[in-house]
Scaffold this motif. Structure first.
Motif, PDB file in Angstrom:
ATOM      1  N   TYR A   1       1.279  11.475  11.493  1.00 42.86           N
ATOM      2  CA  TYR A   1       0.725  11.525  10.140  1.00 42.86           C
ATOM      3  C   TYR A   1      -0.681  10.932  10.120  1.00 42.86           C
ATOM      4  O   TYR A   1      -0.903   9.848  10.648  1.00 42.86           O
ATOM      5  CB  TYR A   1       1.632  10.737   9.190  1.00 42.86           C
ATOM      6  CG  TYR A   1       1.621  11.245   7.766  1.00 42.86           C
ATOM      7  CD1 TYR A   1       2.129  12.496   7.459  1.00 42.86           C
ATOM      8  CD2 TYR A   1       1.110  10.480   6.733  1.00 42.86           C
ATOM      9  CE1 TYR A   1       2.136  12.958   6.156  1.00 42.86           C
ATOM     10  CE2 TYR A   1       1.128  10.931   5.432  1.00 42.86           C
ATOM     11  CZ  TYR A   1       1.638  12.176   5.152  1.00 42.86           C
ATOM     12  OH  TYR A   1       1.648  12.647   3.860  1.00 42.86           O
ATOM     13  N   ARG A   2      -1.610  11.647   9.497  1.00 45.23           N
ATOM     14  CA  ARG A   2      -2.997  11.198   9.482  1.00 45.23           C
ATOM     15  C   ARG A   2      -3.602  11.325   8.088  1.00 45.23           C
ATOM     16  O   ARG A   2      -3.413  12.332   7.394  1.00 45.23           O
ATOM     17  CB  ARG A   2      -3.852  12.023  10.457  1.00 45.23           C
ATOM     18  CG  ARG A   2      -3.460  11.889  11.920  1.00 45.23           C
ATOM     19  CD  ARG A   2      -3.760  10.498  12.454  1.00 45.23           C
ATOM     20  NE  ARG A   2      -3.387  10.359  13.869  1.00 45.23           N
ATOM     21  CZ  ARG A   2      -2.182   9.994  14.284  1.00 45.23           C
ATOM     22  NH1 ARG A   2      -1.235   9.723  13.397  1.00 45.23           N
ATOM     23  NH2 ARG A   2      -1.921   9.881  15.571  1.00 45.23           N
ATOM     24  N   ASP A   3      -4.318  10.277   7.693  1.00 48.80           N
ATOM     25  CA  ASP A   3      -5.186  10.295   6.508  1.00 48.80           C
ATOM     26  C   ASP A   3      -4.466  10.698   5.218  1.00 48.80           C
ATOM     27  O   ASP A   3      -4.949  11.551   4.470  1.00 48.80           O
ATOM     28  CB  ASP A   3      -6.384  11.217   6.747  1.00 48.80           C
ATOM     29  CG  ASP A   3      -7.264  10.736   7.891  1.00 48.80           C
ATOM     30  OD1 ASP A   3      -7.418   9.507   8.023  1.00 48.80           O
ATOM     31  OD2 ASP A   3      -7.779  11.577   8.657  1.00 48.80           O
ATOM     32  N   TYR A   4      -3.317  10.071   4.972  1.00 45.68           N
ATOM     33  CA  TYR A   4      -2.676  10.280   3.670  1.00 45.68           C
ATOM     34  C   TYR A   4      -3.564   9.642   2.597  1.00 45.68           C
ATOM     35  O   TYR A   4      -3.887   8.451   2.665  1.00 45.68           O
ATOM     36  CB  TYR A   4      -1.285   9.656   3.633  1.00 45.68           C
ATOM     37  CG  TYR A   4      -0.707   9.625   2.230  1.00 45.68           C
ATOM     38  CD1 TYR A   4      -0.246  10.792   1.638  1.00 45.68           C
ATOM     39  CD2 TYR A   4      -0.674   8.446   1.500  1.00 45.68           C
ATOM     40  CE1 TYR A   4       0.255  10.777   0.345  1.00 45.68           C
ATOM     41  CE2 TYR A   4      -0.178   8.427   0.203  1.00 45.68           C
ATOM     42  CZ  TYR A   4       0.282   9.596  -0.361  1.00 45.68           C
ATOM     43  OH  TYR A   4       0.771   9.586  -1.649  1.00 45.68           O
ATOM     44  N   PRO A   5      -3.968  10.408   1.564  1.00 50.36           N
ATOM     45  CA  PRO A   5      -4.906   9.874   0.553  1.00 50.36           C
ATOM     46  C   PRO A   5      -4.198   9.020  -0.490  1.00 50.36           C
ATOM     47  O   PRO A   5      -4.032   9.423  -1.639  1.00 50.36           O
ATOM     48  CB  PRO A   5      -5.492  11.155  -0.058  1.00 50.36           C
ATOM     49  CG  PRO A   5      -4.377  12.152   0.059  1.00 50.36           C
ATOM     50  CD  PRO A   5      -3.648  11.830   1.334  1.00 50.36           C
ATOM     51  N   GLY A   6      -3.784   7.824  -0.100  1.00 43.59           N
ATOM     52  CA  GLY A   6      -3.023   6.972  -0.997  1.00 43.59           C
ATOM     53  C   GLY A   6      -3.887   6.086  -1.866  1.00 43.59           C
ATOM     54  O   GLY A   6      -5.078   5.887  -1.608  1.00 43.59           O
ATOM     55  N   VAL A   7      -3.274   5.531  -2.901  1.00 49.01           N
ATOM     56  CA  VAL A   7      -4.003   4.613  -3.774  1.00 49.01           C
ATOM     57  C   VAL A   7      -4.278   3.291  -3.078  1.00 49.01           C
ATOM     58  O   VAL A   7      -5.130   2.511  -3.518  1.00 49.01           O
ATOM     59  CB  VAL A   7      -3.234   4.384  -5.103  1.00 49.01           C
ATOM     60  CG1 VAL A   7      -3.105   5.680  -5.876  1.00 49.01           C
ATOM     61  CG2 VAL A   7      -1.866   3.763  -4.848  1.00 49.01           C
ATOM     62  N   THR A   8      -3.556   3.027  -1.972  1.00 47.49           N
ATOM     63  CA  THR A   8      -3.836   1.821  -1.177  1.00 47.49           C
ATOM     64  C   THR A   8      -4.734   2.142   0.011  1.00 47.49           C
ATOM     65  O   THR A   8      -4.779   1.387   0.982  1.00 47.49           O
ATOM     66  CB  THR A   8      -2.525   1.185  -0.661  1.00 47.49           C
ATOM     67  OG1 THR A   8      -1.812   2.150   0.124  1.00 47.49           O
ATOM     68  CG2 THR A   8      -1.664   0.712  -1.815  1.00 47.49           C
ATOM     69  N   GLY A   9      -5.458   3.237  -0.065  1.00 47.26           N
ATOM     70  CA  GLY A   9      -6.396   3.614   0.986  1.00 47.26           C
ATOM     71  C   GLY A   9      -5.845   4.703   1.879  1.00 47.26           C
ATOM     72  O   GLY A   9      -4.627   4.882   1.998  1.00 47.26           O
ATOM     73  N   ALA A  10      -6.738   5.463   2.514  1.00 45.82           N
ATOM     74  CA  ALA A  10      -6.327   6.513   3.444  1.00 45.82           C
ATOM     75  C   ALA A  10      -5.494   5.890   4.560  1.00 45.82           C
ATOM     76  O   ALA A  10      -5.884   4.897   5.162  1.00 45.82           O
ATOM     77  CB  ALA A  10      -7.547   7.215   4.010  1.00 45.82           C
ATOM     78  N   THR A  11      -4.316   6.481   4.831  1.00 50.09           N
ATOM     79  CA  THR A  11      -3.348   5.875   5.737  1.00 50.09           C
ATOM     80  C   THR A  11      -2.994   6.813   6.878  1.00 50.09           C
ATOM     81  O   THR A  11      -2.684   7.975   6.655  1.00 50.09           O
ATOM     82  CB  THR A  11      -2.062   5.490   4.983  1.00 50.09           C
ATOM     83  OG1 THR A  11      -2.399   4.583   3.918  1.00 50.09           O
ATOM     84  CG2 THR A  11      -1.061   4.819   5.910  1.00 50.09           C
ATOM     85  N   SER A  12      -3.049   6.285   8.099  1.00 47.52           N
ATOM     86  CA  SER A  12      -2.567   6.975   9.293  1.00 47.52           C
ATOM     87  C   SER A  12      -1.679   6.003  10.055  1.00 47.52           C
ATOM     88  O   SER A  12      -1.701   4.798   9.800  1.00 47.52           O
ATOM     89  CB  SER A  12      -3.737   7.417  10.181  1.00 47.52           C
ATOM     90  OG  SER A  12      -4.645   8.235   9.479  1.00 47.52           O
TER      91      SER A  12
END
Length: 649
Positions: A613-624
């Motif tokens: 999983y790469r660069d999920y656009p979450g409210v706590t910041g892009a997450t990988s």
């Protein structure tokens, strides 16, 4: 430079090199440590890696141990050719035989084995002979040779191979159940993770068994990893013969077993056929403290999770959430994972948040083979195993981002740290020092203060390289020192570019005003997510103007999707969200987004999807997620500007 600071970040001053007795000593000590580390990793590594002068044999052994077999082969052959009368040729022959044996070049392996004198054939050498016999088809001779050896006599890598070779010899001589028993012992001794080759051979042997022999093997090895495999073969046979009830009971027992099992997914598919519905449900287990001292935090996280579920289920196939109360207790967390995995048959587990509960739950998730997305900050949680991931903000995340921004964006290279005498304070000092060093910067000085301190004069004066007991007021100095001070040039108050204070807003509000009061003026301040509280600016005022800190969530962010989340949360709960609700919201949405993908139909495919999983656009910041399953987040860079906190990135 994009900040309010206009100071020149040079540390080349007389005060830094001469006057700052204590800080200079710390700097020299730090540089000495760096030099020592450099010498260790450069000179030490050179010592570990043999130089040509040491000899081809040693170079060959080093290459072999590094897995560079082609290079090792060339070096060993060169050694044999150049040193035909050497006393240690046996070592070269041994490694050459191993290399050719691994490449299935049996004649060449046999050639070098035969060159080893009989009186020098130790257990590892005799093991090569047994493997050669097995590969040449002399199974009875190979078995006799193997039974004269003990795995404990062999090097670590050869021990599992001994179980493999012995089982192959037993199987080839018609002793299938004994072969399975040997494989089962090897797996139990070395663990399933290290014994996949043993389990695969057992699976192949089991496929050829039937009737009473299969039933006898399942009974003899019941409860063990190989026994479960034989049980699965029995369940399939029962299903094929129309005995669905026995097949179902056997399959449920296999799936519910706590023993690590390579073919659990195959058992789940058989269960689906027997029951006419999936074994794995479209459900997520959520482990939160709904009671005990952490219950308030659990409630906030649950709000974020429920908000994500409500939004998701409006447009996609609903996902069932099954909550279990951990109470922050490791035992309850472990039992909850077991029940969620086997009774509720969830696809994944979200939580827990406390360190001890998360660690216990993670170990059980590995046993059950169920992906787990932890919300705990405790070190080492994702490293427990491939099923375990973490999505929460960690101390290392913060230290790394502060170091990156200060060095790469602001051009700083030297730092001071003023930290509390707590486990957290010491950890942040260590983490920040490490991250700064990675970027060729240096923490040149640090001071700690008691956790209940209110007066920080001593620590501030020490950071400035001054005697904390010296009078502060110029008029209090002796007349001679006042006269000297008139002709002394102005130097920077400290020998570093910025000061990190890894503490919370209430304490920072006490420290920051004392910095200029005791002479540390215009020194940029760096902070952690604990600074992101309204009372920071309200209580510290101008003392924190220009300060920079990081956080995993900023409710006043300019990002539209963050504003949408904050507005929705406020409309639902009548208050603004914190990072806890934001983390619950993002974690749930990551799992929801994956469950909506058609190709993810079981736990294995979900775990694989999480690992990539790469660069999920979450409210706590892009997450990988990195290689060990830990979240890599793009944090919010925040700055106090004109009395309010603003987002810089």
């Amino acid at each position: 430079m994009s900040t309010l600071w206009a100071k020149d970040f040079s540390t080349k001053s007389r005060r830094c090199s001469v006057d700052l007795n204590r800080s200079g000593w710390v700097m020299r000590l730090s540089l000495a440590i760096i030099l020592t580390i450099w010498l260790f990793f450069s000179g030490g590594a050179a010592a570990a890696a043999p130089s040509p002068g040491v000899g081809l044999l040693q170079e060959g052994i080093f290459a072999f141990e590094q897995g560079q077999y082609e290079e090792a082969l060339s070096l060993f052959r060169g050694y044999v050719i150049r040193n035909p009368q050497a006393k240690d040729l046996t070592q070269a022959y041994y490694f050459l035989a191993k290399i050719f044996l691994a490449g299935d070049e049996l004649p060449s392996a046999r050639l070098y084995f035969e060159r080893i004198p009989a009186d020098e054939r130790t257990a590892p050498v005799r093991f090569i002979e047994a493997q050669l016999l097995l590969g040449e088809g002399a199974s009875e001779q190979a078995l006799a040779s193997l039974m004269q050896l003990s795995p404990e006599e062999l090097p670590g890598d050869d021990r599992i191979d001994w179980y493999l070779a012995t089982a192959q010899a037993l199987f080839q001589t018609g002793r299938e159940l004994q072969a399975l028993a040997i494989l089962n012992s090897g797996v139990q001794l070395h663990g399933a993770a290290s014994s996949r080759t043993l389990l695969k051979l057992a699976h192949q042997i089991g496929a050829g068994l039937s009737g009473e022999v299969l039933a006898e093997g399942a009974f003899m090895l019941q409860g063990g990893p190989v026994g479960l495999d034989l049980e699965l073969y029995l369940a399939r046979a029962e299903f094929a013969s129309g005995n669905s009830d026995d097949a179902l009971r056997r399959t449920e027992r296999i799936i519910a077993s706590r023993q690590p099992f390579l073919y659990r997914q195959e058992a789940a598919l058989l269960y689906d056929r027997l029951r006419g519905r999936p074994w794995i449900q479209r459900a997520i287990g959520v482990l939160l403290p709904e009671s005990g001292r952490l219950a308030a935090f659990g409630e906030l996280l649950k709000r974020g999770v429920e908000l994500a579920r409500e939004l998701h289920d409006q447009e996609s196939e609903p996902v069932k959430l099954i909550y279990r109360d951990t109470g922050g207790d490791p035992g309850l967390a472990e039992e909850a994972v077991r029940k969620l995995a086997n009774e509720d048959r969830v696809m994944a587990i979200l939580g827990p948040i406390s360190g001890a509960a998360a660690e216990s739950a993670a170990h059980q998730a590995e046993v059950e083979g169920v992906p787990m997305l932890s919300l705990s900050q405790r070190d080492g949680i994702p490293e427990i195993g491939p099923q375990v991931f973490r999505v929460s903000l960690t101390d290392r995340n913060q230290a790394a981002e502060l170091a990156r921004y200060a060095i790469d964006e602001l051009g700083m290279d030297s730092f001071g740290v003023l930290y509390p005498e707590t486990a957290f304070g010491h950890e942040m000092l260590a983490l920040f020092s490490q991250e700064v060093l990675k970027r060729n910067g240096l923490v040149v000085d640090s001071e700690s203060y008691p956790n209940d301190a209110t007066d920080f004069r001593s620590q501030i004066r020490l950071l400035m390289g001054e005697d904390p007991n010296q009078p502060v007021d110029f008029d209090d100095l002796p007349e001679e020192e006042q006269l000297e001070a008139l002709f002394e040039p102005e130097f920077p108050p400290v020998c570093f570019d910025a000061l990190l204070i890894p503490d919370y807003a209430d304490r920072v509000a006490l420290i920051a005003p004392q910095l200029p009061f005791y002479g540390m003026e215009k020194v940029p301040l760096l902070g952690i997510n604990g600074w992101n509280q309204p009372e920071l600016v309200r209580n510290a005022g101008r003392a924190v103007e220009g300060a920079i800190f990081v956080d995993g969530f900023f409710r006043h962010s300019s990002y539209p999707f963050v504003r949408d989340f904050v507005d929705l949360y406020f409309a639902t709960y009548g208050e603004e969200p914190t990072i806890l609700e934001a983390q619950g919201f993002d974690a749930a949405n990551i799992l929801f987004s994956l469950l909506d993908q058609a190709w993810i139909a079981d736990r294995d495919s979900l775990r694989e999807a999480l690992s990539r999983y790469r660069d999920y656009p979450g409210v706590t910041g892009a997450t990988s997620f990195n290689a060990v399953g830990d979240a890599e987040k793009q944090l919010y860079i925040l700055q106090v500007h004109r009395g309010s906190v603003q987002q810089l990135n």
